[in-house]
Design an enzyme around this catalytic site. Structure first.
Site, PDB file in Angstrom:
ATOM      1  N   ASP A 406      46.821  41.984  48.114  1.00 59.02           N
ATOM      2  CA  ASP A 406      45.567  41.255  48.212  1.00 59.02           C
ATOM      3  C   ASP A 406      44.800  41.156  49.634  1.00 59.02           C
ATOM      4  OD1 ASP A 406      43.544  39.151  47.097  1.00 59.02           O
ATOM      5  OD2 ASP A 406      44.318  38.115  48.922  1.00 59.02           O
ATOM      6  N   GLU A 459      43.429  46.095  47.251  1.00 58.11           N
ATOM      7  CA  GLU A 459      42.261  45.527  46.933  1.00 58.11           C
ATOM      8  C   GLU A 459      41.782  45.703  48.696  1.00 58.11           C
ATOM      9  OE1 GLU A 459      39.535  41.685  46.579  1.00 58.11           O
ATOM     10  OE2 GLU A 459      41.609  41.874  47.826  1.00 58.11           O
TER      11      GLU A 459
END
Length: 729
Positions: A406, A459
């Site tokens: 993330d 990401e």
């Protein structure tokens, strides 16, 4: 002085004060036992009574002198308190076993979770005797004192002081501590002030509010049944299909309880979520972070336990069972992993020992303005090991198949979400965080070296070069990268009224300019259906029928476009409201034909995508894609062909992004022959108009779109068609 430091829980070297010892006159034993009224010593091997300990100055310090022993044998303490009598093996006679935890921690990142935290041990002490217990080890280099506290000592921070080592770790082996025991650490900062009780940074199991306690856990107990999956041959994610179903476990489906709803457990999810994923034809599950986190509303993106699956849904064995069942049914498991930041909760990592142990000290590097959270110190060796160890831990102990990392962009750039003067340039005066870049490269190298079947996914929302290229090629080393550009552009386009799409045609075609710069995954994730953005269905313009048709057309375009696929739960049934983490997916909508049709389309797309090599083998190779027509902005029509690795299988994808049908629309093709309709998103079974029921077309020898042959197609409104070339014998 001994009494002072023990009574104030400021003892940093208890092995110098407590346990067995000897001098010229013989041996002695000292024990610090708050609450004890009488203590006797028993020889462990024989049970022989060695004597009563003398209480020192009315304190909790007891002592027994043993002049007849030059070396004190292993012993147990028979302790009498106001609550009764019990026997305990003194932990302070196991100095060597306690220190063993930190001898090799800095040699290998896996040693962090193999040596630190609460490790269950069985010591062979000779005479056919073993001692079972738990070795505790925690990194707190600037603490004045650390004690382990728990149910076993009534959470008394003076009862079990830990020994500080030269490397900054605190250690203690406590006999008799078994799996299931709750514990925390009580720390004093360097000024001697008591800090909030801390959960174990390397704790393997944790409790929820209000205790947030760590729990001793035995990894070896669970017996895995996924040998076939873990030893599979020929797994190549780049040339094989990968359709990912992204799920928030707390809100995929809930069950009624009283006046509200509660979570399903890991085992309950295995029994209902897994069959659904298999039926729908997905290849992988991606789960929003399962690392322990204090606040439901963070969805797991503010973790405090990077080594503990959240206990909201069960214990670690239950989570292993969930993963195990996925593998036995041929489903890979990806988890979101958050190494970018962590929250300030008192029981967590923030100012762990009163200083910035885990986070950068300067808030210009150590504080995240977007999420009001702390940023890890990516340059500190112990923190780097801690983070890499966490990544390896999930792949190792829980058989996880992939880590979706993330907020990578926030790690890469020192000025991420910061204004001028709010960030510190690197040594070259630039905005790249060299320490974070180095960490990510190391993590990826370790993950792929040790777990070749696993994958890492970034990401990352910027144009940082070579995110999904190997480190030896100058890349970050990720296996895949989310294609945030494709997501943003295509959603912006599809949200436009069809009358205006002609002016935004390049938003659909631009992604092919850079489609092979990285190994991309196309994500329609949770971030796109929350915080006022509306559900995927509600992004679509037009009346009820047109909204559904737009969604179906867009979904089929996505599955035809190069790149692996990811869809968040609810997209596949055309959920009408945006995602709410406190409630279930709107499964009741499947009572209606529209939503049944959308769901059936996603099922068909998954199966076609997996069945036909042309749709997945060359997701990351330019040889697998060719434009047929990308310039028809006036009619908002796109046409392209996908090819298999050997180019023998060809599937033509044609999209009509307006509600205007086109009878006899001509499309150029390379080969003469039959063209079978594999998919028509406007088919009546998908709640489409059923404008065309043709199942095949025959090419004509008429040049079109620069091709030697062409077919005339009845192109439905707001629809995507797949046509596969079938050679005429």
């Amino acid at each position: 002085m001994q009494l002072d430091v023990l009574q104030a829980a400021r003892c940093a070297e208890p092995f110098n004060l407590l346990g067995p010892g000897q001098d010229q006159s013989g041996g002695w034993i000292r024990a610090w036992l708050p609450g004890a009224t009488d203590v006797s010593v028993l020889e462990l091997a024989s049970g022989k009574h060695l004597g009563h300990m003398q209480q020192q100055s009315g304190s909790a310090l007891f002592e027994l002198v043993l002049p007849q022993y030059q070396q004190v044998p292993l012993y147990a303490l028979e302790i009498t308190t106001l609550d009764g009598k019990f026997e305990r093996i003194d932990p302070y006679q196991f100095k060597e076993q306690a220190y063993h935890a930190v001898h090799f921690v800095d040699h290998d990142p896996q040693n962090v979770y193999q040596q630190l935290g609460a490790q269950l041990l069985e010591l062979d002490v000779g005479l056919d005797k073993t001692i079972r217990g738990t070795r505790f080890a925690v990194y707190a280099p600037n603490a004045l004192a650390v004690s382990v506290i728990g149910d076993f000592n009534w959470w008394n921070d003076t009862a079990h002081p830990m020994q500080k080592t030269s490397l900054g770790y605190w250690v203690l082996f406590v006999p008799g501590i078994a799996a299931g025991t709750r514990y925390k650490y009580a720390l004093k900062d360097r000024q001697g002030n008591s800090l909030p009780h801390k959960a174990d940074p390397v704790g393997f199991q944790a409790e929820q509010y209000p205790s947030h306690a760590s729990v001793v856990y035995e990894h070896a107990k669970y017996i895995w049944q996924d040998e076939a999956w873990m030893s599979r041959q020929g797994w190549d994610p780049y040339h094989q299909p990968m359709s990912i179903y992204e799920v928030h476990l707390g809100s995929w489906r809930r069950k009624l309880s009283g006046n509200g709803s509660v979570f399903l457990s890991y085992r309950e999810l295995a029994s209902v979520l897994l069959p659904y994923v298999v039926e729908m034809g997905y290849t992988h599950l991606e789960i929003l972070p399962v690392s322990e986190h204090p606040f439901d509303g963070s969805w797991g993106y503010q973790p405090v336990g990077l080594f503990a699956p959240t206990s909201r849904f069960g214990n670690p064995d239950d989570f292993k069972y969930f993963v195990d069942q996925c593998h036995q049914h041929g489903i890979g498991v990806i988890i979101d992993w958050v190494p970018a930041h962590f929250p300030e909760d008192g029981h967590g990592l923030a100012r762990f020992d009163g200083t910035h142990v885990y986070e950068y000290e300067d808030p210009r590097k150590g504080w995240h303005p977007d999420w009001d959270s702390c940023i890890y110190d990516f340059g500190k060796n112990e923190v780097r090991q801690f983070l890499v160890a966490s990544a390896l831990y999930w792949l190792d102990k829980f058989h996880i198949d992939g880590l979706r990392v993330d907020a990578v962009a926030s790690m890469l750039y020192l000025d991420y979400s910061r204004k001028d003067g709010e960030w510190i340039p690197n040594v070259d005066g630039g905005n790249h965080n060299y320490e974070a870049i180095s960490l990510l490269r190391w993590m990826n190298e370790e993950a792929y070296r040790r777990f070749p079947l696993a994958m890492t996914i970034a990401e990352e929302s910027t144009s940082f070069a070579k995110v999904s290229r190997p480190v030896f090629e100058g890349g970050l080393g990720f296996g895949f990268k989310w294609n945030m550009g494709w997501m943003h552009d295509s959603l912006h386009y599809i949200a436009k009224d069809p009358a205006y799409r002609r002016y935004h045609h390049n938003e659909l075609t631009f992604s092919m300019v850079y489609a092979y710069d990285e190994s991309f995954i196309l994500p329609i994730s949770h971030d796109e259906v929350v915080h006022g953005k509306g559900s995927l269905l509600r992004k679509m313009p037009g009346d009820e029928w047109q909204q559904a048709a737009n969604l179906r057309c867009y979904a089929a375009f996505m599955y035809g476009h190069p790149g692996k696929k990811l869809n968040f739960m609810g997209n596949e049934i055309g959920q009408s409201s945006e995602w709410n983490h406190d409630s279930s997916v709107q499964w009741h909508l499947l009572d209606y034909d529209k939503h049944q049709g959308i769901q059936l389309l996603y099922q068909s797309l998954n199966r076609l995508y997996c069945q036909y090599p042309a749709l997945h083998q060359c997701d990351h190779a330019a040889t697998g894609f060719e434009w047929v027509d990308h310039q028809n902005s006036e009619q908002s029509i796109l046409a392209f062909v996908r090819k298999s690795l050997d180019s023998r299988q060809k599937i033509y994808v044609i999209c009509n992004f307006t509600p205007v049908p086109h009878q006899g629309f001509r499309m150029g093709v390379t080969d003469a022959g039959h063209y079978k309709v594999l998919l028509n998103s406007d088919d009546a079974q998908y709640w489409g108009s059923g404008y065309s029921d043709k199942v095949a077309y025959i090419s004509e020898q008429q040049t079109w779109h620069g091709k030697p042959h062409s077919v005339q197609i009845d192109l439905p409104p707001l629809a995507t068609l797949y046509l596969i070339y079938e050679q005429i014998d």
